[in-house]
Motif scaffolding. Structure first.
Motif, PDB file in Angstrom:
ATOM      1  N   GLU A 125       6.020   0.371  10.801  1.00  0.00           N
ATOM      2  CA  GLU A 125       6.968   0.482   9.711  1.00  0.00           C
ATOM      3  C   GLU A 125       8.145  -0.431  10.006  1.00  0.00           C
ATOM      4  OE1 GLU A 125       9.322   4.250   8.776  1.00  0.00           O
ATOM      5  OE2 GLU A 125       7.299   4.668   8.082  1.00  0.00           O
ATOM      6  N   LYS A 126       8.589  -1.202   9.069  1.00  0.00           N
ATOM      7  CA  LYS A 126       9.751  -2.054   9.281  1.00  0.00           C
ATOM      8  C   LYS A 126      11.033  -1.239   9.198  1.00  0.00           C
ATOM      9  CE  LYS A 126       8.081  -6.619   7.957  1.00  0.00           C
ATOM     10  NZ  LYS A 126       8.391  -7.820   7.150  1.00  0.00           N
ATOM     11  N   GLU A 138      14.582   0.169   8.082  1.00  0.00           N
ATOM     12  CA  GLU A 138      15.265   0.431   6.817  1.00  0.00           C
ATOM     13  C   GLU A 138      16.728   0.089   7.007  1.00  0.00           C
ATOM     14  OE1 GLU A 138      16.372   4.477   4.916  1.00  0.00           O
ATOM     15  OE2 GLU A 138      14.521   3.810   3.953  1.00  0.00           O
ATOM     16  N   SER A 195      14.781  -0.649   1.601  1.00  0.00           N
ATOM     17  CA  SER A 195      13.626  -0.134   2.326  1.00  0.00           C
ATOM     18  C   SER A 195      12.472  -1.114   2.264  1.00  0.00           C
ATOM     19  CB  SER A 195      13.168   1.202   1.739  1.00  0.00           C
ATOM     20  OG  SER A 195      14.210   2.165   1.838  1.00  0.00           O
ATOM     21  N   CYS A 196      11.833  -1.309   3.397  1.00  0.00           N
ATOM     22  CA  CYS A 196      10.666  -2.185   3.470  1.00  0.00           C
ATOM     23  C   CYS A 196       9.652  -1.558   4.414  1.00  0.00           C
ATOM     24  CB  CYS A 196      11.088  -3.565   3.979  1.00  0.00           C
ATOM     25  SG  CYS A 196       9.721  -4.726   4.127  1.00  0.00           S
ATOM     26  N   TYR A 197       8.446  -1.282   3.913  1.00  0.00           N
ATOM     27  CA  TYR A 197       7.400  -0.640   4.718  1.00  0.00           C
ATOM     28  C   TYR A 197       6.105  -1.419   4.600  1.00  0.00           C
ATOM     29  CZ  TYR A 197      10.674   3.240   4.663  1.00  0.00           C
ATOM     30  OH  TYR A 197      11.793   4.009   4.797  1.00  0.00           O
ATOM     31  N   SER A 240       3.303  -0.013   6.334  1.00  0.00           N
ATOM     32  CA  SER A 240       2.244   0.954   6.591  1.00  0.00           C
ATOM     33  C   SER A 240       1.483   1.228   5.295  1.00  0.00           C
ATOM     34  CB  SER A 240       2.815   2.252   7.169  1.00  0.00           C
ATOM     35  OG  SER A 240       3.870   2.734   6.374  1.00  0.00           O
ATOM     36  N   ARG A 299       3.353   5.987   2.928  1.00  0.00           N
ATOM     37  CA  ARG A 299       4.363   6.764   3.641  1.00  0.00           C
ATOM     38  C   ARG A 299       4.742   7.952   2.767  1.00  0.00           C
ATOM     39  NH1 ARG A 299      10.089   6.930   4.128  1.00  0.00           N
ATOM     40  NH2 ARG A 299      10.783   7.480   6.218  1.00  0.00           N
ATOM     41  N   GLU A 333       4.090  -5.772   1.243  1.00  0.00           N
ATOM     42  CA  GLU A 333       5.112  -4.846   1.699  1.00  0.00           C
ATOM     43  C   GLU A 333       5.667  -4.023   0.539  1.00  0.00           C
ATOM     44  OE1 GLU A 333       7.035  -7.602   5.263  1.00  0.00           O
ATOM     45  OE2 GLU A 333       7.845  -7.713   3.233  1.00  0.00           O
TER      46      GLU A 333
END
Length: 267
Positions: A3-4, A6, A15-17, A19, A22, A77
């Motif tokens: 996970e990047k 936040e 927010s950037c994820y 995975s 989530r 992403e």
């Protein structure tokens, strides 16, 4: 995948994820104005499900319980930017411009906002996220929050009755509320607040109605729902535990086995 980070200024969050998905849930304490940059997010308030895709703007109303699933695009992403409109900022705008809520607004916990050029220009102005998060930018952030409020009022004047309603939740039917919201994993003080009670009054009223403590009733009710979903709907235990309000799978499995005499995977 990992996970990047936040990035946050507390009031403006990016927010950037990366995975696959989530899941989570939260008590929405402040109104939140958000823009979905990429990926999608599904939200549920226990009665209604909302889906937001890239390019969507939304307003999460305060004092609501919400579950969410963030889903990045394939090989991409999940990205969103959110602006938290705190009560102090809204009170200041209310006093300066003489805005007042004329009636209490009920209805959806999350509002899909109609696309507006002003929304896009405003979100673009937040692009230097790193600069906003640096110490000493409090005045700049305060200015951006006020700008967000004024833009929302200009494009959707009906939001006045939402944004400037500073009242706390009134006392409501506790039994109906708990049957609707038992699957949210929040502290008892949140349930108490949302039903218009102090924590002590909440516990007293709860035991008069259910004849058991709130903590014990919540666990039993969540396990009953989990048993139903696993046995009748075929939902896997690894997918069910969070849905019914447990924080981790091991605690859920232990409690389930204690109540039903077998592990959830054996049902």
């Amino acid at each position: 995948m990992l996970e990047k980070e936040e990035k946050t200024s507390r009031k403006i969050q990016y927010s950037c994820y990366v995975s696959r998905s989530r899941e989570g849930e939260q008590f929405v304490q402040d109104h939140v104005f958000s823009y979905q940059i990429s990926g999608s997010i599904t939200m549920s308030d226990g009665q209604k499900t909302y889906l937001f895709n890239p390019g969507d703007f939304r307003l999460n109303k305060r004092n609501h319980l919400v579950k969410f699933v963030k889903q990045p695009p394939e090989h991409g992403e999940f990205k969103t930017v959110s602006v938290y409109l705190d009560q102090e900022t809204l009170r200041d705008v209310s006093m300066e411009y003489n805005y007042k809520a004329e009636k209490q607004q009920h209805g959806d916990a999350v509002v899909l906002l109609k696309p507006e050029a002003l929304y896009q220009h405003y979100m673009n102005s937040l692009a230097p996220y790193d600069a906003l998060t640096l110490p000493g930018n409090d005045k700049l952030i305060a200015l951006k929050l006020r700008e967000a409020v004024l833009i929302l009022l200009q494009t959707a004047p009906e939001l006045k009755d939402v944004l400037f309603d500073f009242s706390d939740p009134g006392k409501i039917d506790l039994e109906a509320f708990m049957h609707k919201n038992f699957h949210f994993n929040v502290e008892l003080k949140r349930f108490a607040y949302l039903t218009g009670r102090s924590l002590a009054t909440f516990k007293r009223d709860f035991e008069k109605i259910f004849h058991v403590s709130p903590s014990r009733w919540l666990q039993q009710r969540r396990l009953q729902e989990a048993h139903y979903l696993i046995k009748e709907k075929g939902v896997a235990p690894a997918e069910v535990y969070m849905e019914v309000g447990f924080q981790d799978l091991s605690h859920f499995s232990f409690a389930f086995k204690k109540m039903y005499g077998m592990a959830p995977s054996r049902i």
